[in-house]
Design a protein around this motif. Structure first.
Motif, mmCIF file in Angstrom:
data_model
loop_
_atom_site.group_PDB
_atom_site.id
_atom_site.type_symbol
_atom_site.label_atom_id
_atom_site.label_comp_id
_atom_site.label_asym_id
_atom_site.label_seq_id
_atom_site.Cartn_x
_atom_site.Cartn_y
_atom_site.Cartn_z
ATOM 1 N N UNK A 26 7.037 -0.836 -7.212
ATOM 2 C CA UNK A 26 6.461 0.403 -6.703
ATOM 3 C C UNK A 26 5.153 0.068 -5.991
ATOM 4 N N UNK A 27 4.996 0.603 -4.793
ATOM 5 C CA UNK A 27 3.749 0.435 -4.049
ATOM 6 C C UNK A 27 2.845 1.634 -4.327
ATOM 7 N N UNK A 28 1.553 1.362 -4.498
ATOM 8 C CA UNK A 28 0.589 2.417 -4.823
ATOM 9 C C UNK A 28 -0.346 2.661 -3.638
ATOM 10 N N UNK A 29 -0.983 3.823 -3.657
ATOM 11 C CA UNK A 29 -1.838 4.145 -2.517
ATOM 12 C C UNK A 29 -3.190 3.440 -2.559
ATOM 13 N N UNK A 30 -3.445 2.614 -3.576
ATOM 14 C CA UNK A 30 -4.635 1.770 -3.546
ATOM 15 C C UNK A 30 -4.337 0.398 -2.960
ATOM 16 N N UNK A 31 -3.085 0.202 -2.478
ATOM 17 C CA UNK A 31 -2.696 -1.058 -1.848
ATOM 18 C C UNK A 31 -1.975 -2.015 -2.768
ATOM 19 N N UNK A 32 -2.038 -1.796 -4.081
ATOM 20 C CA UNK A 32 -1.370 -2.698 -5.017
ATOM 21 C C UNK A 32 0.127 -2.412 -5.085
ATOM 22 N N UNK A 33 0.883 -3.444 -5.473
ATOM 23 C CA UNK A 33 2.327 -3.322 -5.703
ATOM 24 C C UNK A 33 2.586 -3.748 -7.146
ATOM 25 N N UNK B 212 14.039 -3.778 -18.172
ATOM 26 C CA UNK B 212 14.526 -3.785 -19.552
ATOM 27 C C UNK B 212 13.453 -3.301 -20.522
ATOM 28 N N UNK B 213 12.252 -3.880 -20.408
ATOM 29 C CA UNK B 213 11.187 -3.560 -21.362
ATOM 30 C C UNK B 213 10.301 -2.409 -20.897
ATOM 31 N N UNK B 214 10.318 -2.117 -19.595
ATOM 32 C CA UNK B 214 9.470 -1.065 -19.057
ATOM 33 C C UNK B 214 8.034 -1.477 -18.860
ATOM 34 N N UNK B 215 7.730 -2.764 -19.024
ATOM 35 C CA UNK B 215 6.354 -3.244 -18.868
ATOM 36 C C UNK B 215 6.106 -3.702 -17.423
ATOM 37 N N UNK B 216 4.846 -3.672 -17.058
ATOM 38 C CA UNK B 216 4.470 -4.161 -15.728
ATOM 39 C C UNK B 216 4.341 -5.678 -15.794
ATOM 40 N N UNK B 217 5.185 -6.366 -15.060
ATOM 41 C CA UNK B 217 5.221 -7.824 -15.115
ATOM 42 C C UNK B 217 4.132 -8.439 -14.249
ATOM 43 N N UNK B 218 3.973 -7.932 -13.015
ATOM 44 C CA UNK B 218 2.953 -8.456 -12.111
ATOM 45 C C UNK B 218 2.295 -7.302 -11.354
ATOM 46 N N UNK B 219 1.024 -7.488 -11.023
ATOM 47 C CA UNK B 219 0.337 -6.620 -10.061
ATOM 48 C C UNK B 219 0.101 -7.459 -8.811
ATOM 49 N N UNK B 220 0.771 -7.096 -7.739
ATOM 50 C CA UNK B 220 0.682 -7.856 -6.494
ATOM 51 C C UNK B 220 -0.442 -7.276 -5.640
ATOM 52 N N UNK B 221 -1.539 -8.011 -5.532
ATOM 53 C CA UNK B 221 -2.721 -7.527 -4.819
ATOM 54 C C UNK B 221 -2.868 -8.253 -3.490
ATOM 55 N N UNK B 222 -3.281 -7.511 -2.487
ATOM 56 C CA UNK B 222 -3.499 -8.116 -1.176
ATOM 57 C C UNK B 222 -3.678 -7.084 -0.085
ATOM 58 N N UNK B 223 -2.839 -6.057 -0.089
ATOM 59 C CA UNK B 223 -2.969 -5.002 0.921
ATOM 60 C C UNK B 223 -4.242 -4.201 0.665
ATOM 61 N N UNK B 224 -4.945 -3.865 1.733
ATOM 62 C CA UNK B 224 -6.201 -3.137 1.612
ATOM 63 C C UNK B 224 -6.017 -1.634 1.705
#
Length: 989
Positions: A864-871, A877-889
Motif C-alpha cells: 500500500x502506498x501512503x500519501x506521505x510517500x512511504x510504501x 498471513x500474519x497481517x504485520x508490516x514487513x517493510x516500510x519502503x522509503x524514498x518518494x518525497x
C-alpha cells in the motif's frame, strides 16, 4: 531538578581534593561515575533518536520536504523573536497596508533604511498583520539570514517550493522557471503576499546574484514587499531598474521621544531601573543618535550597571553612534576577558559559515594554545589544555543580547543577529592574517586533526620543552553511522579549506566522489554548488569546474529529491560529452570513470537523451505533447510490449530490448485501453466501443455490440472467450462472447443502483464492483462461473474508495481502501476480504491515507502506498508490516509488481513526483531510482521485473531502463509470424 536526573555518591573526603592516583576510593568513585554517566547519556540519546523516528513517521505535514519544514520553522521562530525589537511606526505600517490593499499597484515595494533601523522587525510586524489586512490571502515570508544555507538562492527556492505546496502544484514544477515565471503563472483566485527581508545580504558565492530575479510587474493578486539597506549596492541596482519612486519607501528615523520610550520599555522588560543621573547620561546619548539598534545597545549596557557605577565609567561606556557604541562594547568585554580570550571567541563566531555550536566552540578553543595561555594567566588557573565550560558560559552571558540561535540542520548554532555588529567585528577581529588563522584552526577541527586521543604539542616556556596533551576533542567522521551524516563537517570544512592550494581542494573535495556523495546526501546539492562557485572566483576559466557546476545545476532538482542519484545523474548527463571530448575535462573524466565503475548498480537508459546534457540548450522536445499515451506488458513475454497512441489512432508492438517497432496498426478510432486475450490478440477500447484486433496480422476480427459509458468505460476479461463489461448506464454487467461480440449474460445490481468500478480476478472466477448509490457504499461480488451475486459487502459508517480496488489473481482476496464517513478529512484504511467466506480477513490502519494498492496472494503480500510517500509491504498471513519502503518525497498512485512478486515499480502518474523506483520485495531495498527533468507520460515493468519501459512527452520512441549488473532475459522467439516483423497496417474497420 528531577531526582531521576541526578547521580548520588558517598565519597570519603581525604587530602582536601579528589585524588584518584593515590586514593582508591576516589578512583572507584570516578570509574563508577563515568560508567553510570555514559550509560545514562546513552539512554537519553537513544530515547531522543527513538522519539525523532516516531515523530518522523507521524509528522502531520504532507508534501512538505524536511528541508522546507525546517526552513519554515526557523523563519517562524525568528519572526516571533523580532517582536522584542519592534518599535511602532504607524506611518510605515499604514503605507504597507495601503500598498497591499491597492489592487491597481502591480509592482514590488522596497522598504529601505540605514543599518540598525530594525527593518526585519517591521517586516515581521507586516507578516503578523497580513491576514487581518487581506483575510483571504496567503503570506510567505523569509529572512535571508536564517535560511537553510544563509543564501538568497536558497530563499528563492524555498519560496517556490512553498508556493507549489500551497497551490497544489507538481513537485519540481518550478525547476526550469524563475520565481518571476512562477508568480506570473499562479491562479488568480487568492492573493499571495511574499515578504523577504535582507535581499542585500548576498555573499560573493551565492548562486542568486543581482536583482534580475525580481519581477518588473506583478499580477493583481500578488504583492511583494522586501527590505534592503539604503546604502548598499543592491539598493543602487534596484533604483536603476525600478524608476518609479513609488516602488520605494524610506523608513523614517524614530524621534528622540520614541527612542527614550523604547529604552524605558527595554529596561522594564529586563526588570531593571536606573538612578536619575544614569538615566540623564542615557537620554543624552539617545538624543544624539536615536537609531533603534543604538537604543538597544544602550539598554543592554545599562542592564549591567549597579547603583554605585561612577559617572566617568558611564560616560566612557557611551557612544554617540552605532559604530562607536559597538566599539565601546568590544572594549569593555576585552577588559574583562583579556588577551586573546575575547578576540579568539569572536573570530571563531565570525568565520563559521552558518554560526557555530557550543560544543564546536569549546573543542576549537581547547586546541588554541594562545587562548588557553591567556585564560590561565587572566583567571590565575593552573595551565590547562582544555577550555573550561564556565569560561564560555560567562562570555556567552555577556554576548547573549547580540546573538541568536537557530537550527539549520538539526544542530543549534549561534550567530550574531545584527549586520552592524558583524561588519564592525569583522573589521576588528578578522583583519590581516587573523582571519586565515581562524579558518585554518576550524579546518583542523573538522578534519579531526586532534581528535581520537591525538595529543597536540604545546610549547612550555617555563620548562623549555614541547609537552603533548590530549585535548579531548570529539572526532569528526563524515558519517556517524550508515544513515547519519556529520552535517556540520560537510557544511563547514570546504569553507575553511581556502588556505589549501586549489588543486588540492579539487582533489580532496570538489572532484572527490566520496566527498561529493556524502555532502549531497548529508546537506544538499546547493551547498556543493556554493563550493564550486567559491572555487571559480579563483579560476574563472577552469573548464572542469564550469562543467561540474553545470551538471550539478541540471541535476539539482533530482538530487534534492533523492541524493543517492548522484551516480546515475552524472553518468547519464556526462556520457556523450565524455565520449566526444573527455580530454578537455581531465578532472571530470576521473569523476565520470568512478561514477561508471562496474561495481555500481543503477538504471542504465537505452538513450542518454532522456536527461538534458551540459553544454547544450534545452532539448528540442515539446514536453506538453504526449505521443505514447499508454504502455501494456504481455504476460507471456519479457521482450515485447504494446503502446497506444490516442491522438494518432495507432497501436505499436515494441521489442523493448532493441527499442524497435515490430508491428504498427493505424487508423484506429482513438484507442484508449486494451486487455490482451493472448500475446497476439487484444480487446481494444476505441472511442467507447470494444473491438478485437489481431496485432500480428493487423486485422479487426470482431466489433462488440453496444456503447460503453463515457466516464467509466470499464471492462475486463473473464477468460479467453468472454469479456466482462460495465453497461452504458452503469446499472448492468454484461458477459460478452468474444468470437461473436454478442452478450451472453447480464447481471443487474438492483433498481437504481449505479456501479463505479469493475475488477476481475486473473483466473476469471470472481467479479467485484463498487456501488455508489447505496449508503454506506458496498462492494458487490459475483461468481462468474455460476453467474450469480454471492456477496454484498458493507462496513457500517464506512464507504469504499473503489479507485483503489484490486482482486488477487487466484480470486481468494479482494483489497480496497475504505474511509469512515465521520468527516471529509478522515484518514482511510485498508480492508481485505476473504472471498471464500465473505468476511473481513484483515483491516489495516497505517495512520496516513492510502493512495495505491497491489496484491500478490501467491507470494503472500500486499503493498500500500501512503500519501506521505512511504510504501508499506504487508505480510498477508500474519497481517504485520514487513517493510516500510522509503524514498518518494510525495504521494504516488501506481504500484506495478513483477509476475513472480519479487520486484515492485512505484511512481506517480500525475507528475507531482517525477521519480520512479524499483524495489526488491524480498529485502525491502530500493534497487534503483531515477528522477526526470520533466514528468513522463506512462511507465510499465516487464513481467520478470528486469526492465522498466517509459513513454516520455514529445518522444516517438520508448525509453527502457535496466539495472547495470542485471542481464535482461531476451526471448529467442519472434513476435507472431517472423516474416511480418516491422509490418505497418492500416486497419479496415
Amino acid at each position: 531538578m528531577n531526582r531521576n536526573s541526578t547521580l548520588r555518591y558517598q565519597v570519603p573526603w581525604k587530602g582536601g581534593t579528589i585524588c584518584p592516583e593515590k586514593i582508591k576510593e576516589h578512583s572507584d568513585y570516578l570509574e563508577k561515575l563515568c560508567g553510570q554517566f555514559q550509560e545514562s547519556v546513552q539512554k537519553i540519546v537513544e530515547k531522543i533518536i527513538r522519539n525523532k523516528q516516531e515523530a518522523e513517521e507521524e509528522k502531520p505535514y504532507k508534501r512538505i520536504s524536511d528541508k522546507l519544514y525546517r526552513d519554515l520553522t526557523n523563519n517562524y521562530v525568528f519572526c516571533k523573536s523580532l517582536g522584542r525589537h519592534y518599535v511602532h511606526q504607524a506611518d510605515v505600517i499604514d503605507s504597507v497596508k495601503t500598498y497591499m490593499r491597492n489592487a491597481s499597484v502591480m509592482a514590488p515595494l522596497f522598504l529601505h533604511a540605514p543599518l540598525g533601523t530594525n527593518k526585519e522587525s517591521i517586516l515581521a510586524e507586516v507578516a503578523k498583520n497580513c491576514s487581518a489586512w487581506l483575510p483571504s490571502s496567503v503570506c510567505v515570508f523569509r529572512f535571508v539570514k536564517v535560511s537553510q544555507a544563509c543564501s538568497l538562492g536558497d530563499v528563492l527556492r524555498s519560496i517556490c517550493e512553498q508556493i507549489a505546496v500551497i497551490y497544489n502544484l507538481p513537485k519540481g514544477w518550478q525547476q526550469k522557471e524563475s520565481i518571476k515565471e512562477v508568480i506570473m503563472r499562479l491562479p488568480s483566485e487568492q492573493t499571495l503576499v511574499i515578504l523577504v527581508s535582507g535581499i542585500d545580504e548576498v555573499g560573493s558565492h551565492d548562486d542568486a546574484q543581482g536583482v534580475d530575479w525580481i519581477p518588473d510587474a506583478l499580477p493583481p493578486n500578488v504583492k511583494v514587499v522586501m527590505t534592503v539597506e539604503r546604502d548598499s549596492s543592491c539598493m543602487a541596482e534596484l533604483q536603476n531598474r525600478f524608476t518609479d519612486s513609488s516602488c520605494f519607501y524610506a523608513i523614517p528615523s524614530i524621534t528622540p521621544e520614541i527612542a527614550e520610550r523604547m529604552f524605558s520599555d527595554l529596561l522594564k522588560a529586563n526588570c531593571r531601573t536606573l538612578a536619575d543621573n544614569q538615566r540623564d547620561f542615557i537620554y543624552s546619548a539617545v538624543r544624539k543618535c536615536s537609531v533603534p539598534l543604538h537604543v538597544e545597545l544602550l539598554a543592554n549596557l545599562a542592564c549591567d550597571w549597579t547603583s554605585d557605577v561612577s559617572a566617568d565609567e558611564i560616560a566612557h561606556s557611551l557612544g554617540t553612534t552605532v559604530d562607536e557604541q559597538i566599539e565601546r562594547i568590544f572594549e569593555k568585554l576585552q577588559n574583562i576577558f583579556k588577551g586573546k580570550i575575547f578576540s579568539q571567541v569572536m573570530g571563531y563566531l565570525l568565520c563559521a559559515r552558518h554560526g557555530i555550536s557550543y560544543s564546536e566552540l569549546l573543542d576549537t578553543l581547547s586546541c588554541d594554545d594562545g587562548f588557553l595561555d591567556d585564560l590561565s594567566e587572566t583567571f590565575h588557573l593552573k595551565p590547562v589544555r582544555r577550555c573550561p565550560p564556565i569560561v564560555w558560559i560567562q562570555l556567552f552571558h555577556k554576548l547573549r543580547p547580540y546573538l541568536y540561535s537557530y537550527k539549520p540542520n538539526g544542530t543549534v548554532l549561534i550567530n550574531f543577529e545584527q549586520t552592524s555588529i558583524i561588519t564592525k567585528a569583522n573589521a576588528k577581529f578578522m583583519a590581516d592574517s587573523h582571519g586565515q588563522q581562524f579558518h585554518k584552526s576550524l579546518f583542523d577541527f573538522y578534519d579531526g586533526r586532534w581528535a581520537n586521543e591525538k595529543k597536540k604539542p604545546h610549547s612550555s616556556a617555563a620548562e623549555g620543552i614541547d609537552i603533548q596533551h590530549d585535548r579531548h576533542v570529539i572526532s569528526q567522521p563524515v558519517k556517524y553511522s550508515s544513515a547519519v551524516y556529520n552535517c556540520r563537517k560537510l557544511t563547514e570544512q570546504t569553507l575553511h579549506a581556502a588556505h589549501l592550494p586549489l588543486a588540492e581542494r579539487k582533489e580532496n573535495f570538489l572532484f572527490n566522489l566520496d566527498w561529493l556523495s556524502a555532502k549531497v546526501e548529508g546537506t544538499d546539492v546547493y551547498q556543493v554548488i556554493h563550493d564550486v562557485l567559491m572555487a571559480l572566483t579563483e579560476e574563472a576559466d577552469d573548464a572542469d569546474l564550469q562543467l561540474l557546476l553545470e551538471v550539478l545545476r541540471l541535476s539539482s532538482a533530482a538530487l534534492e529529491d533523492d541524493p543517492s542519484q548522484l551516480y546515475v545523474q552524472f553518468s547519464i548527463r556526462l556520457k556523450i560529452i565524455m565520449s566526444e571530448s573527455a580530454d578537455q575535462y581531465p578532472c571530470m573524466k576521473k569523476l565520470y570513470d568512478k561514477c561508471t565503475d562496474d561495481s555500481l548498480d543503477y538504471f542504465e537508459p537505452s538513450s542518454y537523451e532522456c536527461l538534458q546534457r551540459p553544454r547544450t540548450t534545452d532539448n528540442d522536445v515539446d514536453v506538453t505533447n504526449t505521443i505514447i499515451t499508454k504502455l501494456f506488458r504481455l504476460k507471456g513475454s519479457n521482450t515485447y510490449m504494446v503502446s497506444l497512441l490516442y491522438e494518432r489512432g495507432e497501436i505499436k508492438v515494441w521489442d523493448i530490448h532493441t527499442q524497435t517497432v515490430t508491428r504498427t496498426l493505424r487508423g484506429l478510432n482513438c484507442p484508449l485501453d486494451t486487455r490482451f486475450i493472448d500475446d497476439l490478440k487484444g480487446v481494444v477500447l476505441c472511442n467507447r466501443e470494444l473491438k478485437i484486433y489481431n496485432l500480428d496480422t493487423g486485422e479487426m476480427e470482431v466489433k462488440i455490440k453496444g456503447i460503453m459509458n463515457q466516464r467509466m468505460p470499464y471492462y475486463e476479461l473473464h477468460d479467453q472467450n468472454h469479456v466482462v463489461a460495465l453497461s452504458r448506464n452503469r446499472m448492468y454487467i454484461y458477459i460478452i462472447q468474444i468470437s461473436t461480440g454478442d452478450t451472453l449474460s447480464t447481471f443487474k445490481a438492483g433498481e437504481d443502483r449505479f456501479l463505479n468500478s469493475l475488477a476481475v480476478s486473473s483466473n476469471g472466477h470472481f467479479l467485484v464492483c463498487g456501488d455508489e448509490t447505496q449508503k454506506p457504499t458496498p462492494l458487490l461480488v459475483w461468481d462468474l462461473n455460476n453467474r450469480k451475486l454471492i456477496y454484498d459487502l458493507r462496513i457500517n459508517n464506512h464507504e469504499f474508495q473503489t479507485k483503489m480496488l484490486t482482486v488477487s489473481s487466484d480470486g481468494h482476496f479482494v483489497v480496497c481502501a475504505c474511509k469512515e464517513v465521520i468527516s471529509d478529512d478522515a484518514i482511510n484504511n485498508v480492508v481485505i476480504y476473504d472471498l471464500t467466506t465473505g468476511t473481513v480477513f484483515k483491516k489495516w490502519k497505517p495512520g496516513f491515507n492510502t493512495t495505491a494498492i497491489a496484491i500478490s496472494s501467491e507470494d503472500d503480500w500486499v503493498t500500500t502506498a501512503l500519501d506521505n510517500g512511504n510504501i508499506l509491504l504487508w505480510d498477508l498471513t500474519t497481517g504485520t508490516c514487513k517493510f516500510i519502503l522509503k524514498g518518494h518525497k510525495s504521494s504516488i498512485d501506481k504500484l506495478i509488481a513483477s509476475t513472480d512478486g519479487s520486484r515492485l515499480l512505484s511512481f506517480d502518474s500525475t507528475g507531482f513526483d517525477r521519480s520512479l523506483r524499483l524495489w526488491d520485495l524480498n529485502t525491502g531495498a530500493c534497487l534503483a531510482s531515477l528522477t526526470f527533468d520533466d514528468p513522463f507520460s506512462n511507465c510499465q515493468l516487464s513481467p520478470d521485473g528486469s526492465t522498466v519501459v517509459l513513454a516520455l512527452p514529445g518522444w516517438e520512441n520508448i525509453l527502457t531502463l535496466h539495472l547495470r549488473k542485471a542481464t535482461p532475459s531476451v526471448s529467442a522467439h519472434a513476435y507472431g509470424d517472423e516474416e511480418r516483423a516491422g509490418n505497418v497496417y492500416t486497419v479496415d474497420e
